[in-house]
Structures are given as C-alpha cells and as structure tokens.
Enzyme design. Structure first.
Site, PDB file in Angstrom:
ATOM      1  N   ARG A  44       0.848  -1.193   0.000  1.00  0.00           N
ATOM      2  CA  ARG A  44       0.000   0.000   0.000  1.00  0.00           C
ATOM      3  C   ARG A  44       0.884   1.243   0.000  1.00  0.00           C
ATOM      4  O   ARG A  44       2.096   1.137   0.160  1.00  0.00           O
ATOM      5  CB  ARG A  44      -0.924   0.004   1.229  1.00  0.00           C
ATOM      6  CG  ARG A  44      -0.134  -0.273   2.502  1.00  0.00           C
ATOM      7  CD  ARG A  44      -0.621   0.382   3.717  1.00  0.00           C
ATOM      8  NE  ARG A  44      -0.523   1.828   3.637  1.00  0.00           N
ATOM      9  CZ  ARG A  44       0.617   2.531   3.759  1.00  0.00           C
ATOM     10  NH1 ARG A  44       1.799   1.938   3.938  1.00  0.00           N
ATOM     11  NH2 ARG A  44       0.608   3.844   3.680  1.00  0.00           N
ATOM     12  N   ASP A 228      -2.282  10.668  -2.528  1.00  0.00           N
ATOM     13  CA  ASP A 228      -2.651   9.541  -3.395  1.00  0.00           C
ATOM     14  C   ASP A 228      -3.015  10.001  -4.800  1.00  0.00           C
ATOM     15  O   ASP A 228      -2.890   9.236  -5.759  1.00  0.00           O
ATOM     16  CB  ASP A 228      -3.801   8.753  -2.763  1.00  0.00           C
ATOM     17  CG  ASP A 228      -3.286   8.015  -1.535  1.00  0.00           C
ATOM     18  OD1 ASP A 228      -3.328   8.596  -0.429  1.00  0.00           O
ATOM     19  OD2 ASP A 228      -2.773   6.893  -1.706  1.00  0.00           O
TER      20      ASP A 228
HETATM   21  O1  MRU Z   1      -4.903   3.235   2.265  1.00  0.00           O
HETATM   22  P1  MRU Z   1      -3.414   3.440   2.176  1.00  0.00           P
HETATM   23  O2  MRU Z   1      -2.679   2.936   3.357  1.00  0.00           O
HETATM   24  O3  MRU Z   1      -2.851   2.923   0.866  1.00  0.00           O
HETATM   25  O4  MRU Z   1      -3.258   5.017   2.148  1.00  0.00           O
HETATM   26  C1  MRU Z   1      -1.988   5.556   1.950  1.00  0.00           C
HETATM   27  C2  MRU Z   1      -1.937   7.017   2.138  1.00  0.00           C
HETATM   28  O5  MRU Z   1      -2.939   7.684   2.262  1.00  0.00           O
HETATM   29  C3  MRU Z   1      -0.597   7.667   2.073  1.00  0.00           C
HETATM   30  O6  MRU Z   1      -0.587   8.831   2.833  1.00  0.00           O
HETATM   31  C4  MRU Z   1      -0.326   8.039   0.609  1.00  0.00           C
HETATM   32  O7  MRU Z   1      -0.340   6.907  -0.214  1.00  0.00           O
HETATM   33  C5  MRU Z   1       0.917   8.792   0.407  1.00  0.00           C
HETATM   34  S1  MRU Z   1       2.265   7.843   0.837  1.00  0.00           S
HETATM   35  C6  MRU Z   1       3.593   7.858   0.382  1.00  0.00           C
END
Ligand code: MRU
Length: 334
Positions: A44, A228
């Site tokens: 993730r 994201d």
């Molecule tokens: O649901 P996740 O754990 O994949 O969410 C990840 C995030 O929101 C992070 O803050 C995002 O990917 C930026 S990370 C480098």
C-alpha cells in the site's frame, strides 16, 4: 530492506498486514495474488502501488498462459489497474509498463525496474528538497504532525513525507513527530510508529481526533502529509483525516505541506471533485481487532481518503520542485 522488489521472476513485498508484530516477506507469483495483496493492503502507499502496478504488468506479460498475446495481457492489466481506485500511481505504473508491451515482456520488466529505481531516487530527492524548504520556513526545531504511513513502507525505501522527516532528523533540525494512529486500519500506529522506532526518531502516537487540538496547543509547527492523487488545480486526495488537519492548520497559520512524487500528480483530473474515493465497506468501521464494536446492522460510510482543497495547502514538494500554492504557484507547466 525494500518494501517491494522483483526477485527471480516474481514480486516480493513486505507484508504490511503483519506489522508491527512480524516483519515477513510475501512472494507474489501471479497477478491475482498481487491484486489480493493490494486490496487487503499487504502492499500500500501511492509510490509502492505505482511500482506494484508496473511489476504486475511484467508478471502478466511473462505469464506463459498468455503466450505474449496483447489483448488478454491488457485485459488482465485492467483488472490490476482497478484493484484500488484512488491512488493514481497504481494506474500510472500499469500504463507506463503497458507502453512497452509491443516490445515484449523483457522490455516491460525493464520499465518496471526503472520505475522502482526512480521511485527510490525520488524519495531521497523529496527528502532533501523538503528539508531545505522547511528549514527556510521554520526557525528552530521542526515539530511535525503527520497522518497515515508515508515512509519506506509506502514507497520502495525512505518514502515521501517521512523521507523529509528523516532528512530533518539526520540534519539535527527535527524536534519531534506527532503521528496520528489513522483509523480504521491504523497505518500510523502499526507502520509509521514502527518505522520511527526503527530509525530512533522521537515521536508520540496520538488518536486521530487529537490532531487539530494538539496543533492548537503548539504540538507541531508544520503538518506533512503524502498524497494519493493530486488534481491539476492542486486539490489533494490523501488518507481520511488529512482535510481536518489542513483545516485546523489553515486556521492556526501552520504550514501544511504535501510531499509526493510527480507520478502522483494527475493532470487529467481537473479538480478534487473528480477524484474517486475508495469506500472500504462496513467491517473496518463496525469492528476493532476483529471484534464487533457496533450494533449488528449498523450502516456505515467508510471513505479511505479525503480531498484537501488547494487553498488549504501551503506547498507541494516533489522530487523536482516546490509548488508554493500559498504564494500563487500552480502545477501548470508540468
Ligand atoms: O490506504 P493506504 O494505506 O494505501 O493510504 C496511503 C496514504 O494515504 C498515504 O498517505 C499516501 O499513499 C501517500 S504515501 C507515500
């Protein structure tokens, strides 16, 4: 240790669902295993998902069942691309690798490995650029508030916002870190706290709802988050809870800085309104550690991400630039 890598014809990842108790590797030999790993968050974080997407296409392209036939390979890649909707890096990585498909599976793998190496270099560049920018902005110790996990576990190594934290720490400029636990899946508690401990970086773990209040009591003088998907106007999708921190930071005049690679910028999405937000269903909300915590039948809404409007963002730090939204900069010209 790398979060994701290509070893002897398969993808190897750190199983992020097992942390902080166990540090174990998972070997993913085909794209259905990869899709499952992505959906249950064994791998993730936006940059790591970009690498996973590209390496996933390499797995598909080399699968003897497809015998190099482009159409079924593209159909399988589409399923991979749709495994999680919000982080643009996943579809970006898939599309980058697919571009090489006409040149054969070796070319696809070569591109996937390039993306892995580039994301690693990007993490280091973001760390240094973010450190320098923040040191110019803040005199004295830098006390950071952050949410979710933006460290090496979310990338290949080092990460995004947490790479900046690490550079500040190495430089002696870091005071402390307040990390939000990040309900419901606790990426802050399970992953960020684990990474900060490994690095000997001082921190306090706080519950999500304490973030805005502790900002108002001087607990941090900067908020650093990852992203994201960043729309063309700068609106930024990140883990649910980011918007509350941004709102509080704006009210308090505290810089709110997004740290993300250029691969997270999606110029084909005009504003945050257009960003699809993953809803992860009821179970994560109605239970804790596998035990039901809400009455049976309780209906839920469980957005995994929110969108912070660009007006609340002081700046975006990428591997190649600082976009100071607060000073009127824009993303155009990418
Ligand atoms: O649901 P996740 O754990 O994949 O969410 C990840 C995030 O929101 C992070 O803050 C995002 O990917 C930026 S990370 C480098």
């Amino acid at each position: 240790m790398r979060t994701i890598d290509w070893i002897d014809g398969a993808i190897e990842i750190i199983d992020q669902t097992a942390l902080p108790d166990e540090l174990t590797m998972l070997r993913l030999e085909n794209f259905t295993e990869l899709i499952s790993a992505i959906q249950r968050l064994a791998v993730r974080g936006a940059p790591a998902l970009g690498v996973a997407g590209a390496m996933g296409v390499a797995l598909i392209a080399a699968d003897p069942r497809y015998a190099g036939a482009e159409e079924p390979i593209r159909a399988a890649a589409k399923l991979l691309l749709e495994a999680r909707p919000t982080a643009v890096n996943l579809s970006w990585g898939v599309k980058q690798a697919l571009r090489e498909l006409p040149r054969g599976s070796d070319a696809v793998l070569k591109r996937a490995l390039e993306i892995r190496d580039t994301e690693l270099a990007n993490s280091l560049a973001m760390g240094a650029r973010g450190r320098d920018f923040i040191k110019n902005l803040i005199r004295g110790p830098v006390n950071v508030m952050t949410i979710c996990n933006t460290g090496g576990l979310a990338a290949v190594e080092y990460g995004t916002a947490l790479s900046v934290v690490r550079s500040l720490f190495d430089d002696g400029a870091l005071g402390t870190v307040l990390t939000l636990e990040t309900r419901p899946l606790l990426q802050g508690a399970r992953l960020t706290a684990w990474e900060l401990k490994q690095l000997d970086i001082p921190f306090h773990l706080i519950v999500d709802s304490a973030g805005p209040f502790l900002l108002s009591r001087g607990g941090a003088n900067v908020v650093l988050i990852g992203a994201d998907r960043i729309a063309a106007n700068g609106d930024t999708a990140n883990k649910i809870g980011s918007y509350s921190l941004a709102s509080a930071a704006a009210r308090l005049g505290i810089p709110f800085i997004v740290v993300a690679p250029e691969s997270t910028v999606d110029m084909s999405t005009s504003t945050g309104e257009e960003i699809e937000i993953e809803d992860r269903g009821s179970f994560e909300v109605t239970s804790f550690a596998g035990k039901r915590t809400a009455p049976e039948g309780a209906e839920t809404i469980n957005p995994a991400f929110d969108v912070t409007p660009v007006e609340l963002i002081t700046a975006l730090v990428t591997e190649s630039r600082v976009v100071r939204f607060g000073m009127g900069d824009s993303l155009a010209g990418l």
